[in-house]
Design a protein around this motif. Structure first.
Motif, short mmCIF file in Angstrom:
data_model
loop_
_atom_site.label_atom_id
_atom_site.label_comp_id
_atom_site.label_asym_id
_atom_site.label_seq_id
_atom_site.Cartn_x
_atom_site.Cartn_y
_atom_site.Cartn_z
N TYR A 54 1.14 4.75 1.17
CA TYR A 54 0.25 5.64 1.88
C TYR A 54 0.03 7.07 1.52
O TYR A 54 -1.02 7.55 1.65
N TRP B 138 -7.15 -0.87 0.78
CA TRP B 138 -6.06 -1.69 0.73
C TRP B 138 -6.20 -3.20 0.88
O TRP B 138 -7.44 -3.55 1.37
N TYR B 139 -5.26 -3.82 0.80
CA TYR B 139 -5.59 -5.30 0.87
C TYR B 139 -5.57 -5.73 2.47
O TYR B 139 -4.88 -5.04 3.12
N CYS C 154 6.58 5.31 -0.09
CA CYS C 154 5.32 4.66 0.26
C CYS C 154 5.02 4.49 1.60
O CYS C 154 3.98 4.04 2.14
N CYS D 253 -10.49 -5.32 -0.88
CA CYS D 253 -9.94 -6.25 0.15
C CYS D 253 -10.32 -7.90 0.44
O CYS D 253 -11.57 -7.90 -0.40
N SER E 138 -12.56 -0.17 2.98
CA SER E 138 -11.17 -0.34 2.87
C SER E 138 -10.65 -0.41 1.49
O SER E 138 -11.00 -0.99 0.70
N GLU F 221 -2.46 7.13 -1.14
CA GLU F 221 -3.47 6.47 -0.70
C GLU F 221 -4.33 5.29 -1.70
O GLU F 221 -5.38 5.46 -1.90
N THR F 222 -3.41 4.68 -2.19
CA THR F 222 -3.71 3.49 -3.02
C THR F 222 -2.85 2.38 -2.89
O THR F 222 -1.72 2.22 -2.55
N VAL F 223 -3.51 1.05 -3.48
CA VAL F 223 -2.70 -0.08 -3.46
C VAL F 223 -1.41 0.12 -4.43
O VAL F 223 -1.55 0.59 -5.52
N CYS F 224 -0.50 -0.62 -3.98
CA CYS F 224 0.94 -0.34 -4.65
C CYS F 224 1.27 -1.64 -5.43
O CYS F 224 0.94 -3.07 -4.94
N GLU G 134 -6.46 4.55 4.47
CA GLU G 134 -6.46 3.45 4.06
C GLU G 134 -7.78 2.44 4.59
O GLU G 134 -8.20 1.65 3.88
N TYR H 136 0.68 -1.09 0.10
CA TYR H 136 -0.07 -0.12 -0.07
C TYR H 136 0.87 1.23 -0.14
O TYR H 136 1.77 1.20 1.02
#
Length: 449
Positions: A164, A331-332, A184, A355, A329, A167-170, A268, A162
């Motif tokens: 931070y 993020w994962y 990140c 998620c 959520s 504010e998104t999945v990496c 997140e 993620y």
């Protein structure tokens, strides 16, 4: 006479141990409950002890949970710091990169174990123990080792895949140039550098990834996201986390409440996304919890209700009274227990499709999925669940589906014992090699006597 590789498997019959019981060594950062990871690890320790197994808990940070000592569980607690208790940042940085005292203490403990009746179960290391414990694990190749993937620190430097600041999945490859140069981290880039150094130690010095070839997962999403980055030959086993929730029966008036968010008010977790979507749909929103986004949300959305943190019993009743839980959520998340608790009390869930909470919700039957980070799509779901009849149907379906296969501690322990037996069986060649390598020593000792 049983061969060594048959011994552990023979201990477990129908979820109950035969004498002699297993010696299970549970490794984690904290010897007390400070979050979901420790909660699961210590609950399993207590449950395994109650089933007749010998249990040892190895942890870096105290105090020790009183229930462990009351149950007769041996605890090795190093009395070290974590990020919240450290007073010397430089010393703590050294500790989280390479905790030499933890390696020595763990090596000493593992040397006392009989590989034919023991299993080592790693739950966490990234907050205090460091990758150094891998050296100790690798020094005892005959011992069966299980690793529960509560997060992604074994493959991802920041543990969450993620970004931070964004504010998104990496989706960057861990430790690639793109990963190394990207800030990140949730705080700052120097902290990211510390994590990169630690991850380099993990990959090239510790041997921890090689030692942890038997990985317990808590969702399918974890394997999908992290699986490609594990060492070849890694085996994955699904063991759902237990949740402690009573059977309250079906709801009598499922459509009487409102929409509820439970958790940390942070980007997140999608708290702002829910507030914006509820405002767009003209629907009141209620928040249980607090966090870094709390003040901003209270200012921007004065019509929303903010209750702060509540006790587990209070949260359960608020879920029971709600029309639906909203879990937005972005993020994962491995296996969000809040989603399962909501379903267990008969409350449908609106969940982000990014998620692992989506795996517990049947879209259109026990709740709704929405496109992650899409305010309009979440607002659509809120409007859809303004239909009382639909909510009533989903409420009953949520309750029935959860209690058809409840995630009790006993179910968790049954599955855990099955996995322990499977890992022990696969570990048989290493155990047999250890026995054979010790044979000359035993023969020489016998001849001298």
């Amino acid at each position: 006479m049983q061969s060594p590789h048959e011994t552990i498997a023979s201990f477990l019959v129908g979820g109950q141990p035969r004498a002699p019981a297993l010696h299970v060594v549970i490794i984690l950062d904290h010897a007390y409950i400070n979050g979901g990871q420790a909660n699961v690890a210590l609950a399993s320790a207590l449950g395994l002890k109650a089933r007749g197994h010998e249990v040892t808990v190895f942890a870096a940070v105290g105090p020790v949970d009183q229930r462990l000592t009351e149950a007769g569980i041996d605890v090795v607690c190093l009395g070290q710091d974590d990020v919240n208790s450290q007073k010397n940042p430089l010393a703590f940085a050294v500790q989280v990169i390479w905790n030499a005292p933890a390696r020595r203490a763990l090596d000493k403990l593992l040397a006392t174990l009989d590989p034919a009746r023991s299993i080592v179960h790693v739950h966490g290391w990234a907050k205090a123990l460091s990758p150094s414990i891998g050296r100790a694990l690798k020094a005892h190749p005959a011992l069966p080792i299980a690793y529960t993937m509560h997060e992604f620190f074994l493959v991802c430097p920041n543990g969450g895949f993620y970004d931070y600041p964004a504010e998104t999945v990496c989706h960057r490859t861990p430790m690639s140039l793109a990963c190394i140069t990207r800030n990140c981290d949730s705080r700052n880039y120097p902290r990211k550098v510390l994590r990169l150094v630690r991850h380099a130690a993990l990959d090239h010095l510790s041997g921890l990834p090689e030692a942890c070839r038997h990985v317990i997962t808590i969702s399918d999403l974890q394997v999908e996201v992290a699986g490609p980055y594990f060492r070849p030959g890694t085996s994955f086993y699904r063991v759902d986390n237990p949740i402690d929730v009573p059977d309250l029966g079906p709801k009598t008036d499922p459509a009487s409440g409102g929409f509820l968010f439970v958790g940390r008010l942070s980007p997140e977790k999608g708290a702002a996304l829910f507030a914006q979507a509820a405002d767009q749909a003209g629907i009141p929103a209620t928040f249980v919890g607090d966090g870094p986004s709390g003040d901003e949300l209270r200012t921007r959305y004065p019509g929303a209700t903010f209750l702060g943190w509540k006790s587990p019993a209070e949260v359960r009743m608020l879920m029971r009274e709600a029309r639906a839980l909203v879990f937005p959520s972005v993020w994962y998340e491995g296996q969000p227990l809040t989603v399962l608790e909501s379903l267990a009390v008969g409350t449908p869930v609106i969940v982000s499709d990014v998620c692992a909470g989506r795996e517990s919700v049947v879209d259109g039957e026990t709740g709704l999925w929405f496109r992650t980070s899409d305010v309009g799509d979440l607002a659509r779901c809120l409007t859809t669940l303004s239909d009382d009849a639909l909510v009533a149907r989903m409420s009953r379906a949520a309750y029935d589906r959860y209690w058809a296969r409840p995630l009790t501690l006993d179910a968790h322990l049954d599955r855990l014992e099955e996995v322990y037996a499977q890992i022990a069986h696969l570990q048989a060649p290493a155990l047999q090699a250890s026995v054979m390598s010790d044979a000359p020593t035993r023969l020489a000792a016998g001849s001298r006597s």
